[in-house]
Write a protein that holds these residues in place. Sequence first.
Motif, PDB file in Angstrom:
ATOM      1  N   SER A 205      -9.712  10.772   3.235  1.00  0.00           N
ATOM      2  CA  SER A 205      -9.176   9.428   3.067  1.00  0.00           C
ATOM      3  C   SER A 205      -8.054   9.396   2.038  1.00  0.00           C
ATOM      4  CB  SER A 205     -10.304   8.477   2.652  1.00  0.00           C
ATOM      5  OG  SER A 205      -9.837   7.170   2.479  1.00  0.00           O
ATOM      6  N   LEU A 206      -8.169  10.195   0.982  1.00  0.00           N
ATOM      7  CA  LEU A 206      -7.157  10.209  -0.071  1.00  0.00           C
ATOM      8  C   LEU A 206      -5.820  10.736   0.435  1.00  0.00           C
ATOM      9  CD1 LEU A 206      -6.495   9.809  -3.074  1.00  0.00           C
ATOM     10  CD2 LEU A 206      -7.293  12.150  -3.480  1.00  0.00           C
ATOM     11  N   TYR A 207      -5.845  11.723   1.309  1.00  0.00           N
ATOM     12  CA  TYR A 207      -4.600  12.348   1.775  1.00  0.00           C
ATOM     13  C   TYR A 207      -4.031  11.682   3.037  1.00  0.00           C
ATOM     14  CZ  TYR A 207      -4.767  16.242  -1.511  1.00  0.00           C
ATOM     15  OH  TYR A 207      -4.739  17.009  -2.642  1.00  0.00           O
ATOM     16  N   ASN A 208      -4.814  10.907   3.753  1.00  0.00           N
ATOM     17  CA  ASN A 208      -4.350  10.392   5.041  1.00  0.00           C
ATOM     18  C   ASN A 208      -4.233   8.871   5.111  1.00  0.00           C
ATOM     19  OD1 ASN A 208      -4.365  12.842   7.125  1.00  0.00           O
ATOM     20  ND2 ASN A 208      -6.141  13.085   5.780  1.00  0.00           N
ATOM     21  N   ASN A 209      -4.833   8.154   4.175  1.00  0.00           N
ATOM     22  CA  ASN A 209      -4.779   6.694   4.212  1.00  0.00           C
ATOM     23  C   ASN A 209      -3.975   6.151   3.047  1.00  0.00           C
ATOM     24  OD1 ASN A 209      -6.447   6.780   6.471  1.00  0.00           O
ATOM     25  ND2 ASN A 209      -8.316   6.581   5.250  1.00  0.00           N
ATOM     26  N   GLU A 210      -3.605   4.876   3.140  1.00  0.00           N
ATOM     27  CA  GLU A 210      -2.822   4.213   2.101  1.00  0.00           C
ATOM     28  C   GLU A 210      -3.645   3.108   1.457  1.00  0.00           C
ATOM     29  OE1 GLU A 210       0.708   2.855   3.950  1.00  0.00           O
ATOM     30  OE2 GLU A 210       1.638   4.845   4.040  1.00  0.00           O
ATOM     31  N   PHE A 211      -3.459   2.938   0.147  1.00  0.00           N
ATOM     32  CA  PHE A 211      -4.240   1.965  -0.610  1.00  0.00           C
ATOM     33  C   PHE A 211      -3.342   1.243  -1.601  1.00  0.00           C
ATOM     34  CE2 PHE A 211      -6.941   5.525   0.589  1.00  0.00           C
ATOM     35  CZ  PHE A 211      -7.989   4.891   1.220  1.00  0.00           C
ATOM     36  N   LYS A 212      -3.821   0.079  -2.067  1.00  0.00           N
ATOM     37  CA  LYS A 212      -3.056  -0.691  -3.041  1.00  0.00           C
ATOM     38  C   LYS A 212      -3.059  -0.023  -4.410  1.00  0.00           C
ATOM     39  CE  LYS A 212      -5.592  -4.295  -2.282  1.00  0.00           C
ATOM     40  NZ  LYS A 212      -6.166  -5.664  -2.389  1.00  0.00           N
ATOM     41  N   SER A 213      -4.195   0.554  -4.794  1.00  0.00           N
ATOM     42  CA  SER A 213      -4.340   1.169  -6.116  1.00  0.00           C
ATOM     43  C   SER A 213      -5.515   2.123  -6.069  1.00  0.00           C
ATOM     44  CB  SER A 213      -4.555   0.096  -7.193  1.00  0.00           C
ATOM     45  OG  SER A 213      -5.756  -0.624  -6.920  1.00  0.00           O
ATOM     46  N   TRP A 214      -5.751   2.809  -7.212  1.00  0.00           N
ATOM     47  CA  TRP A 214      -6.903   3.709  -7.278  1.00  0.00           C
ATOM     48  C   TRP A 214      -8.206   2.920  -7.211  1.00  0.00           C
ATOM     49  CZ3 TRP A 214      -7.010   8.783  -6.687  1.00  0.00           C
ATOM     50  CH2 TRP A 214      -5.823   9.510  -6.860  1.00  0.00           C
ATOM     51  N   TYR A 215      -8.210   1.726  -7.784  1.00  0.00           N
ATOM     52  CA  TYR A 215      -9.399   0.873  -7.674  1.00  0.00           C
ATOM     53  C   TYR A 215      -9.673   0.513  -6.217  1.00  0.00           C
ATOM     54  CZ  TYR A 215     -12.282  -3.339  -7.910  1.00  0.00           C
ATOM     55  OH  TYR A 215     -13.264  -4.273  -7.704  1.00  0.00           O
ATOM     56  N   SER A 216      -8.609   0.187  -5.499  1.00  0.00           N
ATOM     57  CA  SER A 216      -8.758  -0.134  -4.082  1.00  0.00           C
ATOM     58  C   SER A 216      -9.247   1.082  -3.297  1.00  0.00           C
ATOM     59  CB  SER A 216      -7.434  -0.634  -3.512  1.00  0.00           C
ATOM     60  OG  SER A 216      -7.535  -0.876  -2.134  1.00  0.00           O
TER      61      SER A 216
ATOM     62  N   THR B  16       0.843  -1.198   0.000  1.00  0.00           N
ATOM     63  CA  THR B  16       0.000   0.000   0.000  1.00  0.00           C
ATOM     64  C   THR B  16       0.872   1.239   0.000  1.00  0.00           C
ATOM     65  OG1 THR B  16      -0.106   0.057   2.420  1.00  0.00           O
ATOM     66  CG2 THR B  16      -1.825  -1.191   1.281  1.00  0.00           C
ATOM     67  N   HIS B  17       0.316   2.334  -0.498  1.00  0.00           N
ATOM     68  CA  HIS B  17       1.030   3.607  -0.491  1.00  0.00           C
ATOM     69  C   HIS B  17       0.021   4.736  -0.603  1.00  0.00           C
ATOM     70  CE1 HIS B  17       0.565   2.461  -4.746  1.00  0.00           C
ATOM     71  NE2 HIS B  17       0.474   3.757  -4.983  1.00  0.00           N
ATOM     72  N   ASN B  18       0.482   5.911  -0.274  1.00  0.00           N
ATOM     73  CA  ASN B  18      -0.361   7.094  -0.371  1.00  0.00           C
ATOM     74  C   ASN B  18      -0.468   7.503  -1.830  1.00  0.00           C
ATOM     75  OD1 ASN B  18      -1.071  10.058  -0.364  1.00  0.00           O
ATOM     76  ND2 ASN B  18      -1.170   9.637   1.826  1.00  0.00           N
ATOM     77  N   LEU B  19      -1.688   7.549  -2.347  1.00  0.00           N
ATOM     78  CA  LEU B  19      -1.894   7.809  -3.775  1.00  0.00           C
ATOM     79  C   LEU B  19      -1.488   9.212  -4.184  1.00  0.00           C
ATOM     80  CD1 LEU B  19      -5.344   6.031  -4.207  1.00  0.00           C
ATOM     81  CD2 LEU B  19      -3.084   5.128  -4.756  1.00  0.00           C
TER      82      LEU B  19
ATOM     83  N   ASN C 245       1.120  10.782  -2.881  1.00  0.00           N
ATOM     84  CA  ASN C 245       2.569  10.902  -2.741  1.00  0.00           C
ATOM     85  C   ASN C 245       3.178   9.573  -3.143  1.00  0.00           C
ATOM     86  OD1 ASN C 245       5.194  11.508  -2.130  1.00  0.00           O
ATOM     87  ND2 ASN C 245       4.866  11.737   0.090  1.00  0.00           N
ATOM     88  N   GLU C 246       3.481   9.412  -4.428  1.00  0.00           N
ATOM     89  CA  GLU C 246       3.947   8.139  -4.944  1.00  0.00           C
ATOM     90  C   GLU C 246       5.294   7.732  -4.383  1.00  0.00           C
ATOM     91  OE1 GLU C 246       2.270   6.153  -6.730  1.00  0.00           O
ATOM     92  OE2 GLU C 246       0.562   7.412  -7.183  1.00  0.00           O
ATOM     93  N   ASN C 247       6.087   8.691  -3.875  1.00  0.00           N
ATOM     94  CA  ASN C 247       7.399   8.361  -3.326  1.00  0.00           C
ATOM     95  C   ASN C 247       7.314   7.768  -1.927  1.00  0.00           C
ATOM     96  OD1 ASN C 247       8.737   9.373  -5.612  1.00  0.00           O
ATOM     97  ND2 ASN C 247       8.647  11.473  -4.803  1.00  0.00           N
ATOM     98  N   ASN C 248       6.187   8.013  -1.250  1.00  0.00           N
ATOM     99  CA  ASN C 248       6.009   7.527   0.116  1.00  0.00           C
ATOM    100  C   ASN C 248       5.325   6.163   0.067  1.00  0.00           C
ATOM    101  OD1 ASN C 248       5.749   7.221   2.853  1.00  0.00           O
ATOM    102  ND2 ASN C 248       3.968   8.575   3.009  1.00  0.00           N
ATOM    103  N   ILE C 249       6.112   5.110  -0.134  1.00  0.00           N
ATOM    104  CA  ILE C 249       5.581   3.761  -0.288  1.00  0.00           C
ATOM    105  C   ILE C 249       5.868   2.973   0.970  1.00  0.00           C
ATOM    106  CG2 ILE C 249       5.723   1.610  -1.600  1.00  0.00           C
ATOM    107  CD1 ILE C 249       6.384   3.214  -4.050  1.00  0.00           C
ATOM    108  N   THR C 250       4.816   2.419   1.518  1.00  0.00           N
ATOM    109  CA  THR C 250       4.949   1.553   2.692  1.00  0.00           C
ATOM    110  C   THR C 250       4.596   0.140   2.282  1.00  0.00           C
ATOM    111  OG1 THR C 250       4.320   3.377   4.130  1.00  0.00           O
ATOM    112  CG2 THR C 250       4.172   1.145   5.053  1.00  0.00           C
ATOM    113  N   THR C 251       5.496  -0.788   2.499  1.00  0.00           N
ATOM    114  CA  THR C 251       5.251  -2.175   2.104  1.00  0.00           C
ATOM    115  C   THR C 251       5.304  -3.081   3.318  1.00  0.00           C
ATOM    116  OG1 THR C 251       5.976  -4.006   0.738  1.00  0.00           O
ATOM    117  CG2 THR C 251       7.691  -2.553   1.567  1.00  0.00           C
ATOM    118  N   SER C 252       4.466  -4.068   3.319  1.00  0.00           N
ATOM    119  CA  SER C 252       4.429  -5.044   4.410  1.00  0.00           C
ATOM    120  C   SER C 252       4.857  -6.423   3.928  1.00  0.00           C
ATOM    121  CB  SER C 252       3.017  -5.121   4.996  1.00  0.00           C
ATOM    122  OG  SER C 252       2.637  -3.886   5.512  1.00  0.00           O
TER     123      SER C 252
END
Length: 536
Positions: free
Chosen positions: A408-419, A143-146, A148-155
């Motif tokens: 939600s768009l600015y504060n949460n992280e998602f897998k993709s725009w569909y997600s 997941t990552h913040n849509l 801010n593409e550079n801010n990627i968080t992976t689990s």
Amino acid sequence: MVEQPSPSNEINNQNQLSFIQKHPLAACLIVVFIAYSCYGIYSIIYPPTNGYQSAYLDNEHIYFNVSLIHQSQEHHLLSKDIEYKNIDSISEPISIPSNYLSYIKSNQSIIMKVIVKPLTKYNNQPLIFKSPILRTFKPIPQTHNLMNENNITTSTNDLNFTLGCIPYFEISFMNQVVDPHNIPPECGIIHYNGIKKRIAPIIFHNTFWLIKDYYTPINDTIQNLNISLKITSISYFKMIMMHSLGHSFSMHEHMGTMAQDQIDEFKRIFMETNIILLIITTTVSTLHTIFDFLAYKNDIQFWSKRDHFVGLSIKSIFVSLAIEIIVLLYLIDNDTSLLILLSNGVGLLITLWKLTRVFTFNFKEKGSFIQYKDLSYQNSKTKLYDDIALKYLGIACIPLCIGYAIYSLYNNEFKSWYSYILSLLVGLVYTFGFLQMTPQLFINYKLKSVANLPWRVFVYKFLNTIVDDLFAFVIKMPTLHRIACFRDDVIFLIYLYQRWIYPVDKNRMDSLQWEDDEPMTLKADNSSSNFHEKQE
């Protein structure tokens, strides 16, 4: 004045007595069958011993040897000598060596071997149990913040799966003496002496209670790792229940009706829930399926008999359809079990069928493609009130929905725009889903009538919400979903209040022939003229 018994009660009593008097043999057989059933249940919990005794005396010893195996190397970890009388609930911590910890981090095959050797005069046969200490789990999606593409968080790790190490290695002893011929062969190896009537307890590696939440996640930050050797003592009934449930879970997982996460959640409920609350919830959950079936049945029966839609909110059907589609897509995106998908799919099909009862679809003739079957509904007051209610509902909710979407768009992280879109829609369903029934409340208020509503369906759904409230305290779920379990209660309470303030006049027949399968009438007052509106 003494109240005389009614003739109907006397006839029923006479019929009951006459059955016992005329069929004494049948009555005796019924009593024998009930007694035999009770004895069968007692025999499952406390099976007969038939003279067998334990092969282990209290002062005799059990020897345990624990080691790790990596390829052809074996590393000894622990030796333990325990008296049989102290065998219950022993836990010995085992520290994993640093070189084996590096093997674990690189996902190499590590086997734990436990040798159980009884030091008794009746049984000296050692048992060896081997099991991998690592388990792979489905990875948590990246997941990552849509915005801010550079801010990627992976689990997930580079191997595309997550690793977990067992927290304990459990060896269970069946401490109950039972006739070995009554023990199912799938429960374990049985050692017994038929001449001296001595039986050794069944010893097995118990992995039934190992769930995902208890595993130790493996990552580069781990500096040390401990595994406990647990020795537990269980009864015969618990042992056969574990084997039976384990076999049932394996079948459901193989058929796709239950996911592994759902199986773990089911086990966690048994381990962590208060036994009284668990019994109540288990009993009521059986009724949940019955109420669901009855709600579907009466809903279909109600709409199949309708030839007009006075007093009913048609817009609510469209809102329900949209909500059910969103929820179904969300469940598919999160790999929910097939059983839950089928349940939601049935509700979606019923909603689609309702639309065919309301509208006709014109494929050949010119004109409007969709038309109301009840042509008078187009210009009715019911439709007017339905449109007004949906209009003001949109005015109130649309700004809130837009605000929630931006937050939600600015504060949460998602897998993709569909997600993101799907998660946003599901969040809106959880937050505003109960508002789908508010247009119907508004129509009831304006018409001063509830005679058109399927009250049996509402009663069954209301009973189901009570069951959902119980599950909200038992099942692990997000806070937003837990709050959503209580939202429908408010709507149904308002419906009940409207039912009370808009009573039905039973002294006259009404043109509408539905409510609880009985002819419905309305209270003869000034407000009834609004209900019997002329469909122009």
